[in-house]
Design an enzyme around this catalytic site. Sequence first.
Site, PDB file in Angstrom:
ATOM      1  N   PRO A 135      39.624  44.433  38.194  1.00 22.69           N
ATOM      2  CG  PRO A 135      40.702  42.507  37.444  1.00 22.69           C
ATOM      3  CD  PRO A 135      40.462  43.954  37.082  1.00 22.69           C
ATOM      4  CB  SER A 136      42.062  47.249  41.409  1.00 20.74           C
ATOM      5  OG  SER A 136      42.116  48.192  42.454  1.00 20.74           O
TER       6      SER A 136
END
Length: 223
Positions: A11-12
């Site tokens: 998700p980063s």
Amino acid sequence: MVKIVLYGFDPSPPVRSCLMTLKALNVEFEYKIVNFQLGEHMKPEFLEKNILHTVPVLEDDRKIIVDSHVICTYLIKKYGNKNDQTLYPSDFYERAIVDQKLYFDAGILAPKLRAIAIHIFNPFLPNEISQDKLEAINEAYDFLEKFLETNEYLTGKNATVADICCVATVTSLAFHPLDSSKYPKTTAWIKRMQQLPFYAPNEKGANELVTIFSAHLKQYSQV
Ligand SMILES: N[C@@H](CCC(=O)N[C@@H](CS)C(=O)NCC(=O)O)C(=O)O
């Protein structure tokens, strides 16, 4: 054999920039997930690699590199095809234009996402997200629309590392959707990026992040 390790999680956005760059370069690497929920980024062994306790971190032959923009340009300089200057030109002026858009991501785009993310992930800050923080995203969209006025990509006719880094951030802002009638160029640019062969690693993580942000905003935005 030289061993490349990328520390991060899907998700980063800055981790996804590195994943896309590694795919574009067709470089083999080991992906080590850093579990933030378990606080792994604050453990001494990770802090030894990066005192800033952020991901991504790259380890190349036991040497450490921190910050997605630096990691991506390093990877291209070291492992890119020397006869193909597309992703990161060697001409000083052309490179400066690409660098400017990388710094735009680091200094303008990403902080607008971070200003919201801290209310979701930092338990010591209020959950509420003020309207001005959401409206600030429109300013970033306005800049992108201007950048794309005369070109298909941020710095010209081809996608560069700047497009990679910026698209990872912009697709993470989709909880505050782009109005395609107001931002036709930016909308078309995202679609164009999504067609590129190295884009795939961005898809799942961006969707995961946007789902988390959208659910939080539904509950806490002060609209
Ligand atoms: N400028 C850095 C930003 C890295 C960053 O802030 N990463 C976030 C995840 S998206 C993080 O690791 N935050 C954890 C923390 O600040 O403790 C980059 O581009 O790599």
